[in-house]
Design an enzyme around this catalytic site. Sequence first.
Site, PDB file in Angstrom:
ATOM      1  N   SER A 164       6.809   1.200  -1.250  1.00 44.46           N
ATOM      2  CA  SER A 164       6.278   2.796   0.048  1.00 44.46           C
ATOM      3  C   SER A 164       7.750   3.829  -0.072  1.00 44.46           C
ATOM      4  CB  SER A 164       5.717   2.879   1.107  1.00 44.46           C
ATOM      5  OG  SER A 164       7.204   1.981   2.229  1.00 44.46           O
TER       6      SER A 164
ATOM      7  N   LYS B 270      15.738   6.183   3.796  1.00 41.23           N
ATOM      8  CA  LYS B 270      14.494   6.614   3.230  1.00 41.23           C
ATOM      9  C   LYS B 270      13.850   6.894   4.557  1.00 41.23           C
ATOM     10  CE  LYS B 270       9.982   3.566   3.367  1.00 41.23           C
ATOM     11  NZ  LYS B 270       9.594   2.399   2.143  1.00 41.23           N
TER      12      LYS B 270
ATOM     13  N   SER C 129       8.008  -3.039  -0.246  1.00 40.75           N
ATOM     14  CA  SER C 129       7.915  -1.761  -0.753  1.00 40.75           C
ATOM     15  C   SER C 129       9.728  -1.366  -0.782  1.00 40.75           C
ATOM     16  CB  SER C 129       7.950  -1.121   0.620  1.00 40.75           C
ATOM     17  OG  SER C 129       6.579  -0.664   1.017  1.00 40.75           O
TER      18      SER C 129
END
Length: 472
Positions: free
Chosen positions: A154, A79, A178
């Site tokens: 996210s 990420k 997330s």
Amino acid sequence: MDIINLSGWEMREKLLNKEISSREIVKSHLDRIDKVEENINAFITIDKEKALKDADMVDEKIKNGENVGILAGIPIGIKDNIITKDFRTTAGSKMLENFTPIYDATVVKKVKENDGIILGKTNLDEFAMGGTTQSSYFGPTKNPLDETKIPGGSSGGSAAAIAAKEVALSLGSDTGGSIRIPASYCGIVGIKPTYGLVSRYGLISLSNSLDQIGVFGKDVRDAVLMLNAVSGHDSMDTTSINNDIKLDIESLVDSLKGMKIGLPKEYLDLEMDPKVKEEMDKAINILKDGGAIIEEVSLPNIKYANEAYNIIVCGDASSNMARFDGIRYGYRAADYETLDELYIKSRTEAFGDEVKKRILLGTYLLSGQRGDEYYKKAQKVRTLIINDFNDIFSKYDTIICPTATNLPFNLGGSRPSKYYNYNEAINLAGLCSISIPTSKGDGLSVGLQIIGDRFKESNIIKAALAYEGMVK
Ligand code: GLN
């Protein structure tokens, strides 16, 4: 053999048996990226050459009979709010569009030490603020299960990259759902570990006491492999626990006989998409058939979780974002006369709306008396929620609920009003939790969330492995 359809642990096994090379594994994923990435947009940055070079190094080690790490040869996505040395890290923001860190986050170091092959950095909501991966400066990510839908967020890029078979494993971060929400929406497995189990050193913070780096995999075994690779004490993170808990997957393959599972009535009272309700009912029966004892429990203070979460996350975000000032990191406005103008213009031009909203709200909430009125009160509510969970965990091994009460909505859309998620409560209490697909069918997926007490990852993995083994 279709390499991209294998799980990460299968790839590693075949690599060690010399059935395939690391270069072949990486090459097949890079070919897949060429085919689907333009459409899915799971990545912000990809470095193909570096990935192939790293793969060759693993092949060389194997050829020379050297030991290789537990992630040997497996293609991995990170990420893009987790910093990577000499590799652009943007946090999905214009603010860091051209930012190249000079050191690796501890988890990245561990991935490299374990011979994992990093293919690139994955897309996210700007600074991890959001649940859809639509607020990224680099455009939205599509859900590979249905490209008209959001992947969740996210960490949407990390989940979509696995669902689209562009990588086998990935890292995400979870502040209030997330990892679990995108795992649920993309039909894969996601683990939010106990706060402190995985070092946060090198994670661009959203909310320091809620953030936790965690993992995604195609199945429970894969997720555990990745978790074992990145967990452990880190002297660079003062909140990391001084205990190297590693999960022995073989010892966790067991029946559910006697496992006590709590089913919070507060979740059942929520308005739920009929498909989620149906899948949850089926999941409960599967667990019962497997020998688990499921009883209704109550989390009376969970109704305050969302408000407490929002106050804490905005307060923390406003102070974490202060470092992006146009001077130390990232974007600087081209035209300014005074120092104040430099700050204002840089931040106005480089932050998106959600980030600005949280900075404003957070600054308001922390100013003067309001610190006591809101932030302190939110921390007290947090204690009540922790007590609720402690009560349940004194009698039960795990708690189950749907990861999300709705199915992913259309790209470009916003949350339907009946969208509720109680994932934030789990971060407020620092617990561990896993999301696994309720069934293996085609089409949109529903996630079953299994929650465990702090550092009781073994309980949630045991339940998840058994469930995975029973579900069709
Ligand atoms: N949806 C939550 C938020 O916007 C969760 C974010 C996260 O876990 N990073 O704050």
